[in-house]
Design a protein around this motif. Structure first.
Motif, PDB file in Angstrom:
ATOM      1  N   TYR A 170     -16.725 -24.969  35.994  1.00 15.54           N
ATOM      2  CA  TYR A 170     -17.546 -26.646  35.056  1.00 15.54           C
ATOM      3  C   TYR A 170     -18.678 -26.731  36.645  1.00 15.54           C
ATOM      4  O   TYR A 170     -17.549 -27.453  37.360  1.00 15.54           O
ATOM      5  N   GLY A 226      -3.521 -28.678  35.191  1.00 17.93           N
ATOM      6  CA  GLY A 226      -4.693 -28.335  36.176  1.00 17.93           C
ATOM      7  C   GLY A 226      -4.344 -26.611  35.721  1.00 17.93           C
ATOM      8  O   GLY A 226      -5.404 -26.126  36.352  1.00 17.93           O
ATOM      9  N   ALA A 227      -3.516 -26.187  35.136  1.00 16.07           N
ATOM     10  CA  ALA A 227      -4.072 -25.081  35.725  1.00 16.07           C
ATOM     11  C   ALA A 227      -4.870 -23.898  34.993  1.00 16.07           C
ATOM     12  O   ALA A 227      -4.904 -22.416  35.107  1.00 16.07           O
ATOM     13  N   GLY A 228      -5.347 -24.652  33.647  1.00 15.91           N
ATOM     14  CA  GLY A 228      -6.495 -24.031  33.115  1.00 15.91           C
ATOM     15  C   GLY A 228      -5.827 -23.434  31.936  1.00 15.91           C
ATOM     16  O   GLY A 228      -6.918 -22.791  30.751  1.00 15.91           O
ATOM     17  N   LYS A 229      -4.934 -24.095  31.690  1.00 15.67           N
ATOM     18  CA  LYS A 229      -4.475 -23.603  29.972  1.00 15.67           C
ATOM     19  C   LYS A 229      -5.733 -24.148  28.355  1.00 15.67           C
ATOM     20  O   LYS A 229      -6.144 -23.291  27.881  1.00 15.67           O
ATOM     21  N   SER A 230      -6.309 -24.994  29.213  1.00 10.15           N
ATOM     22  CA  SER A 230      -6.723 -25.730  28.219  1.00 10.15           C
ATOM     23  C   SER A 230      -7.967 -24.925  28.127  1.00 10.15           C
ATOM     24  O   SER A 230      -8.794 -25.178  27.299  1.00 10.15           O
ATOM     25  N   SER A 231      -8.915 -24.885  29.074  1.00 15.17           N
ATOM     26  CA  SER A 231     -10.096 -24.023  29.511  1.00 15.17           C
ATOM     27  C   SER A 231     -10.210 -23.057  28.843  1.00 15.17           C
ATOM     28  O   SER A 231     -10.773 -22.303  27.645  1.00 15.17           O
ATOM     29  N   ALA A 280     -12.132 -22.849  36.565  1.00 10.29           N
ATOM     30  CA  ALA A 280     -10.852 -23.043  35.412  1.00 10.29           C
ATOM     31  C   ALA A 280     -10.431 -22.585  35.391  1.00 10.29           C
ATOM     32  O   ALA A 280      -8.784 -22.284  35.106  1.00 10.29           O
TER      33      ALA A 280
HETATM   34  N1  LIG Z   1     -14.830 -30.581  31.111  1.00 13.68           N
HETATM   35  C1  LIG Z   1     -14.471 -30.512  32.664  1.00 13.68           C
HETATM   36  N2  LIG Z   1     -15.452 -31.063  33.295  1.00 13.68           N
HETATM   37  C2  LIG Z   1     -14.869 -30.671  34.804  1.00 13.68           C
HETATM   38  N3  LIG Z   1     -13.766 -30.224  34.542  1.00 13.68           N
HETATM   39  C3  LIG Z   1     -12.921 -29.677  34.042  1.00 13.68           C
HETATM   40  C4  LIG Z   1     -13.585 -30.463  32.025  1.00 13.68           C
HETATM   41  N4  LIG Z   1     -12.450 -29.955  31.620  1.00 13.68           N
HETATM   42  C5  LIG Z   1     -11.681 -29.388  32.993  1.00 13.68           C
HETATM   43  N5  LIG Z   1     -11.615 -29.560  34.025  1.00 13.68           N
HETATM   44  C6  LIG Z   1     -11.425 -29.229  35.030  1.00 13.68           C
HETATM   45  O1  LIG Z   1     -10.715 -27.934  35.370  1.00 13.68           O
HETATM   46  C7  LIG Z   1      -9.178 -27.341  35.589  1.00 13.68           C
HETATM   47  C8  LIG Z   1      -8.186 -27.711  34.520  1.00 13.68           C
HETATM   48  O2  LIG Z   1      -8.360 -27.629  33.454  1.00 13.68           O
HETATM   49  P1  LIG Z   1      -7.617 -27.386  32.044  1.00 13.68           P
HETATM   50  O3  LIG Z   1      -8.113 -26.736  31.688  1.00 13.68           O
HETATM   51  O4  LIG Z   1      -7.811 -28.650  30.984  1.00 13.68           O
HETATM   52  O5  LIG Z   1      -6.002 -27.234  32.193  1.00 13.68           O
HETATM   53  P2  LIG Z   1      -4.576 -27.951  31.775  1.00 13.68           P
HETATM   54  O6  LIG Z   1      -4.809 -27.195  30.100  1.00 13.68           O
HETATM   55  O7  LIG Z   1      -3.675 -25.932  32.152  1.00 13.68           O
HETATM   56  O8  LIG Z   1      -4.190 -28.673  32.334  1.00 13.68           O
HETATM   57  C9  LIG Z   1      -8.962 -28.624  35.609  1.00 13.68           C
HETATM   58  O9  LIG Z   1      -9.429 -29.069  37.801  1.00 13.68           O
HETATM   59  C10 LIG Z   1      -9.544 -30.035  35.157  1.00 13.68           C
HETATM   60  O10 LIG Z   1      -9.884 -31.082  35.760  1.00 13.68           O
END
Ligand SMILES: Nc1ncnc2c1ncn2[C@@H]1O[C@H](COP(=O)(O)OP(=O)(O)O)[C@@H](O)[C@H]1O
Ligand SMILES: [Mg+2]
Lengths: 245, 366
Positions: free
Chosen positions: B30, B60-65, B39
């Protein structure tokens, strides 16, 4: 002035006001709704992100909104003549009223649409929906209660502006109040006009609130809005605390 | 269910060896206001057809990403995503604007969300009909299918209600029914139970499990709760800082010495009673009995064995037992007895107490 003298004046004025406000509201909604939605879509992070278009649209809206109505009316003279063929009368007043109300309504739409939870947009995208689907199935229906309130606000503002339309011979309630009440010292007629305006505005506000509230009660919200969610998670009693972290 | 003690069989019959979701070298960076956040950092994931696959990791591990890159809600910076044989990363569409083919591919992937994301302006039934409207189905077919799906998730009587009138668990059931409307092969779930209380969580997980078995639906779910993985997953992956650090079927993981996931899935504790003791974790699957082995060990080598802790549990549909025992003497003195235990077909992990135990995934994450 006797009542029998005032009565035809007043009923004609009511009709003129309704006519001007009705048409200009319709045009404001038709023009302002897409404009407001575009302001959201083209913004940074929006579905149609386009920073240049967003800046240009935003500036145009700001300039149009900051213009005093009376100046807008004069500035638009030639445009009005081009559209309606005249610069006096009810039809001629509708043009500046509508042009003034479009950006006003567009800003209200923008605010309403921004309140829609981004998760819903994402859900529809995940189903395979395109931007148009998102607008039609999510942004507009989900912000409908707010859009109705915005329309009410616009109608009330237009009634106010339409009083100034008297200066181009468009008639209306505001015009009566000025011409008879202020210029001819027909105090009684003026107060009756003011009373009618107050009643009309209250009725419109009441009807608008009722419509917005009934939609709200029916649908409610599928989840608390992001801001509410933040507030909620501060309560130690909330079951989600900690789990969501 | 056909219990096959000792052999690492799939937990149930719907799992095949075909990979239905594959990511290779998936990277997501990102960029916002000059700052870069990585991520996802080279994620290779293989989800087999018909299994429930859990991805666990801290916030913050990147699961949602990861899950958002799988249906390309988020475009990966590099790497490929293949779902049901189709390379989604190759389909046109930039940024938030998806091309027609990608949108069609998405409609065949169901998704459920932590906060349900139901439209408040529509009834339950109309919410379920939404994906069918997008697919251009006729009104008649839509309402038939919507009622069928609501029946499947046990909410047929709520068809006319609005989401605001439902409980969290009911809302998630609607979310699941909606996700199934397009007959997907794959269901993605991003923390679907994280906003629910424990009891509702169980019932939603049970529903996902039932759907997985009845429809042969492949489920990729993301969670930060170990209990979720423990109760329904056939396979799991552990994510840390954008990388998959461990992955495999639950039985493989449990059979992996030193696996963090195995230790978190099935913890036993008990500390050594003093210096010069060797602590050993003995893991056994199915009906293999340890008790005779332990007494045999004691007799054969004439040593006193103390049992520090023991537990039997069902993990991913497999019965697993774990026992922590203590042998007198240091590790060097116990090489022969430990070799004996290994010969008996038991999984042995020697617990090294000099290294601090790192349980990165804490149960329940409360
Ligand atoms: N749209 C975005 N813009 C910038 N950074 C992002 C965005 N979405 C997620 N992040 C960053 O990417 C990392 C992984 O986030 P995320 O995938 O939401 O993790 P999880 O779902 O495991 O908590 C985090 O450090 C988060 O701050
Ligand atoms: Mg997340």
């Amino acid at each position: 002035m006797t009542w029998s003298e005032m009565q035809p004046l007043l009923s004609q004025a009511c009709w003129d006001t309704l006519y001007m406000v009705g048409w200009s509201t319709l045009i404001a909604v038709v023009g302002g709704l897409p404009l407001g939605v575009l302001l959201v879509l083209t913004d940074r992070g929006g579905l149609l992100q386009n920073v240049v278009a967003n800046k240009v649209l935003g500036q145009v809206v700001n300039i149009a909104r900051s213009m005093p109505f009376i100046i807008l009316m004069v500035a638009l003279m030639s445009f009005t003549r081009w559209v309606t063929g005249t610069t006096i009368g009810r039809e001629a007043a509708i043009v500046p009223l509508a042009v003034g109300a479009i950006p006003f309504f567009a800003r209200l739409v923008e605010t309403a649409v921004r309140e829609v939870d981004g998760g819903l947009v994402e859900a529809v995208q995940a189903m395979g929906g395109n931007t148009w689907t998102v607008v039609r199935k999510v942004l507009v229906p989900e912000s409908l209660p707010s859009l109705i309130s915005s329309t009410t606000t616009t109608v009330v503002a237009l009634i106010g502006y339409s009083a100034m339309a008297g200066t181009v011979g468009a008639g209306g309630l505001g015009d009566i109040a000025i011409r008879y009440g202020y210029q001819r010292f027909e105090t009684q007629l003026m107060w009756i006009t003011v009373a009618i305006l107050a009643v009309v505005i209250s009725l419109i506000q009441f009807a608008g609130d009722l419509a917005a509230r009934s939609l709200h009660r029916r649908g409610g919200r599928s989840g608390p809005a992001p801001r509410l969610r933040l507030l909620k998670s501060k309560e130690p009693a909330a079951a989600e605390v900690g789990k969501v972290a | 269910m056909h219990p096959c003690p000792g052999t690492p069989t799939p937990a149930h019959s719907t799992v095949t060896e075909t990979h239905v979701i594959t990511t290779s070298g998936l990277t997501k960076v990102y960029r916002s206001r000059g700052r870069e956040v990585t991520a996802l950092d080279g994620v290779d994931l293989h989800v087999r057809e018909g299994e429930v696959y859990g991805v666990i990791g801290q916030s913050g591990a990147g699961k949602s990403s990861l899950i958002r890159c799988i249906n390309l809600l988020e475009r990966p910076t590099s790497g490929t995503v293949t779902v049901a044989g189709q390379d989604l990363t190759a389909l046109a569409g930039r940024g938030p604007r998806a091309g027609r083919e990608l949108r069609q591919a998405r409609s065949r992937i169901g998704m459920v969300f932590q906060h349900f994301n139901l439209l408040s302006s529509r009834t339950v039934r109309d919410n379920v009909e939404l994906p069918l409207e997008i697919l251009g189905k006729s009104g008649k077919e839509r309402s038939r299918r919507a009622l069928e799906l609501l029946d499947l998730v046990g909410l047929a009587d709520k068809a006319g209600a609005y989401p605001a009138q439902l409980s969290g668990g009911q809302k998630q059931r609607v979310g699941i029914a909606r996700a199934l409307a397009g007959d997907p092969k794959v269901l993605l779930s991003d923390e679907a139970t994280s906003a629910l209380d424990p009891e509702t969580t169980r019932s939603i997980l049970q529903l996902l499990r039932d759907l997985n078995r009845q429809l042969g639906l492949t489920v990729l779910l993301i969670t930060h709760e170990m209990d979720v993985v423990k109760s329904i997953c056939d396979s799991a992956a552990l994510m840390e800082q954008g990388r998959v650090v461990e992955s495999g079927t639950v039985s493989e993981l449990l059979a992996t010495p030193g696996s963090q996931l195995a230790a978190a899935l099935f913890p036993v504790d008990g500390a050594a009673s003093g210096e010069d003791r060797t602590v050993v974790d003995v893991t056994f699957h199915g009906e293999a009995a340890t008790q005779p082995v332990i007494s045999q060990l004691a007799r054969t080598y004439n040593i006193d064995i103390s049992i520090l802790g023991a537990a039997i549990d069902t993990v991913g549909g497999l019965q697993v037992g774990r026992m922590r025992i203590e042998l007198p003497g240091r590790y060097e003195d116990n090489v022969v007895p430990i070799g004996f235990l290994r010969e008996q077909g038991l999984q042995i992990d020697v617990v090294d107490h000099t290294a601090p135990e790192t349980l990165l995934v804490k149960e329940g994450a409360q």
